[in-house]
Design an enzyme around this catalytic site. Structure first.
Site, mmCIF file in Angstrom:
data_model
loop_
_atom_site.group_PDB
_atom_site.id
_atom_site.type_symbol
_atom_site.label_atom_id
_atom_site.label_comp_id
_atom_site.label_asym_id
_atom_site.label_seq_id
_atom_site.Cartn_x
_atom_site.Cartn_y
_atom_site.Cartn_z
ATOM 1 N N ARG A 1 0.700 -1.343 -0.027
ATOM 2 C CA ARG A 1 -0.048 -0.125 -0.116
ATOM 3 C C ARG A 1 0.962 1.175 -0.057
ATOM 4 O O ARG A 1 0.226 2.354 0.016
ATOM 5 C CB ARG A 1 -1.047 -0.045 1.178
ATOM 6 C CG ARG A 1 -2.058 -1.226 1.192
ATOM 7 C CD ARG A 1 -3.195 -1.146 1.934
ATOM 8 N NE ARG A 1 -4.277 -2.003 1.631
ATOM 9 C CZ ARG A 1 -5.001 -2.528 2.438
ATOM 10 N NH1 ARG A 1 -5.147 -2.005 3.711
ATOM 11 N NH2 ARG A 1 -5.974 -3.158 2.097
ATOM 12 N N GLU B 1 -0.784 -8.556 -5.905
ATOM 13 C CA GLU B 1 -1.857 -8.977 -6.351
ATOM 14 C C GLU B 1 -1.891 -10.399 -6.580
ATOM 15 O O GLU B 1 -2.499 -11.438 -6.138
ATOM 16 C CB GLU B 1 -2.577 -8.290 -7.527
ATOM 17 C CG GLU B 1 -3.383 -7.093 -7.144
ATOM 18 C CD GLU B 1 -4.393 -6.961 -6.058
ATOM 19 O OE1 GLU B 1 -4.860 -8.104 -5.857
ATOM 20 O OE2 GLU B 1 -4.725 -5.877 -5.438
ATOM 21 N N GLY C 1 2.829 -21.436 -1.445
ATOM 22 C CA GLY C 1 1.914 -22.380 -1.973
ATOM 23 C C GLY C 1 1.586 -21.975 -3.490
ATOM 24 O O GLY C 1 1.797 -20.827 -4.055
ATOM 25 N N TYR D 1 -10.279 -10.968 -12.077
ATOM 26 C CA TYR D 1 -10.013 -10.330 -10.643
ATOM 27 C C TYR D 1 -8.475 -9.522 -10.658
ATOM 28 O O TYR D 1 -8.614 -8.408 -10.619
ATOM 29 C CB TYR D 1 -9.765 -11.220 -9.361
ATOM 30 C CG TYR D 1 -9.240 -10.647 -8.561
ATOM 31 C CD1 TYR D 1 -9.945 -9.487 -7.614
ATOM 32 C CD2 TYR D 1 -7.919 -10.548 -8.034
ATOM 33 C CE1 TYR D 1 -9.306 -8.788 -6.604
ATOM 34 C CE2 TYR D 1 -7.224 -9.780 -7.255
ATOM 35 C CZ TYR D 1 -7.996 -8.899 -6.477
ATOM 36 O OH TYR D 1 -7.422 -7.972 -5.607
ATOM 37 N N ASP E 1 -13.468 -10.749 -5.411
ATOM 38 C CA ASP E 1 -12.658 -11.717 -4.924
ATOM 39 C C ASP E 1 -13.781 -12.302 -3.872
ATOM 40 O O ASP E 1 -14.692 -11.818 -3.904
ATOM 41 C CB ASP E 1 -11.471 -11.010 -4.399
ATOM 42 C CG ASP E 1 -11.676 -10.153 -3.048
ATOM 43 O OD1 ASP E 1 -12.778 -9.548 -3.141
ATOM 44 O OD2 ASP E 1 -10.958 -10.154 -2.217
#
Length: 361
Positions: free
Chosen positions: A24, A36, A80, A119, A137
């Site tokens: 941010r 993202e 992951g 998205y 989302d």
DNA sequence: GATCCGTGGAG
DNA sequence: TCTCCAAGGAT
């Protein structure tokens, strides 16, 4: 509903209450793209350290594009969904080759990049480029389902269309990125799945589910399938003659944990013992013969759509050198070499269970 | 369009 | 220990 008032109220709340995340503080489209991608199906609090390490190592499109996939996967280790790292790397190379090393602002061009879907394209367009693009989302789905008190199942494709339309209506044409972030932030900290904190919600006055007292019944979702369980074996295969030297293999790039390194092995077949399964798997994957030795560790692990009990054994290599039959690559290594390879969580636990490495000097 | 793809936090 | 699910995308 008064859309203008809703947007204003939510964004004012966001400006006063936004959590402080490193992404941010950046206006760089590349940095926002990395964040993202990491945030896909991953909670923001988890992403923080990975984001900062990744940006320090790959500060721009060119450094990412020119890095090896092995280096990128190492930076992604434990985050992951490793296909995200492959896609990010591949997309960076496309950007360098076809887009002058920059992210395109055009929706179609964004969607053409691997790893960027509806998205992420919307997030980049609104947050990085200030375009009036919607995001949908998991947070926004839940927030809308409650704002509108949707009784429809949000996992149904028909509902998906409704949700995207609603997300588009909620866009603030003046500050689309902030509005989208505010919607997601609300879902992440107030409009929680099991226990929405309506008493602290800045927009409860606009919420139909709150008015109808149905907020605990929203959103309506499909029941999950029960996931199967498998027994799996893995081998720490020691070199026949070289001391302190054992075998690791790289998983195929196109499958689960693609590109990560592991102690080779596989699923037990019905009626098979763990040592029998290990001998068979090592023959099938690497074309090697082993004598199975001592048990190292057994552990349970849950993936997204199945669970395993993993049994690791020491083994002694006999005969021919390994071949890449069902693995992408293989290496003889010593314990001190391991930190340069990316391993999945289960194999890290096997490493931790090995005897400590021999002291040198 | 249903399924595959990781890991960790929360309760 | 068990369940839910998270700033989704690809096939």
């Amino acid at each position: 509903m008064n859309l203008v008032a809703l947007r204003q109220t939510l964004q004012r709340w966001f400006e006063a209450n936004a959590r402080d995340f490193p992404w941010r503080h950046s206006n760089d489209p590349y940095a926002i793209w990395v964040s993202e991608t990491m945030l896909q199906q991953t909670q923001a609090s988890t992403v923080g350290p990975y984001y900062e390490r990744f940006l320090a190592r790959f500060p721009n499109v060119a450094t990412l594009a020119q890095a090896s996939l092995a280096d990128v996967l190492k930076m992604w280790e434990n985050l992951g969904y490793y296909r995200r790292a492959q896609n990010l790397h591949a997309a960076a190379q496309v950007l360098l080759r076809e887009h002058d090393g920059r992210l395109p602002q055009d929706e179609k061009a964004l969607l053409a990049l691997p790893g960027i879907g509806r998205y992420t394209a919307g997030a980049l367009r609104s947050i990085a480029f200030g375009q009036p693009a919607a995001v949908l989302d998991g947070n926004v789905r839940r927030v809308i389902a409650r704002l509108d008190d949707l009784s429809a199942n949000i996992d149904e494709p028909a509902t998906e269309k409704t949700l995207w339309q609603r997300a588009a209506e909620l866009i603030d044409p003046e500050t689309p990125g902030r509005m989208n972030e505010a919607l997601m932030e609300l879902g992440a900290v107030i409009c929680l799945p099991p226990k929405p904190q309506c008493h602290r919600c800045p927009v409860s006055d606009f919420c139909l589910a709150y008015e109808h007292h149905t907020q605990y019944e929203r959103p309506v979702r499909k029941a999950r399938r029960r996931i199967p369980h498998f027994d799996v074996v893995a081998g720490v295969v020691w070199h026949a003659t070289r001391p302190h030297t054992f075998l690791i293999a790289q998983r195929p790039l196109d499958g689960m944990l693609g590109g990560l390194w592991e102690f080779p092995g596989g699923k037990l077949q019905p009626g098979e013992s763990a040592p029998q399964a290990l001998q068979r798997e090592l023959q099938e994957e690497l074309g090697i013969e082993v004598e199975v030795g001592a048990h190292v560790i057994s552990l349970d692990h849950a993936y997204t759509h199945f669970r395993i009990s993993l049994h690791a054994y020491r083994a002694r290599h006999r005969g021919d050198e390994p071949r890449c039959l069902q693995v992408a690559d293989w290496r003889w290594v010593q314990q001190a070499d391991l930190p340069s390879f990316a391993f999945a969580r289960t194999d890290q636990r096997i490493i931790a269970a090995l005897d400590p490495p021999p002291l040198t000097e």
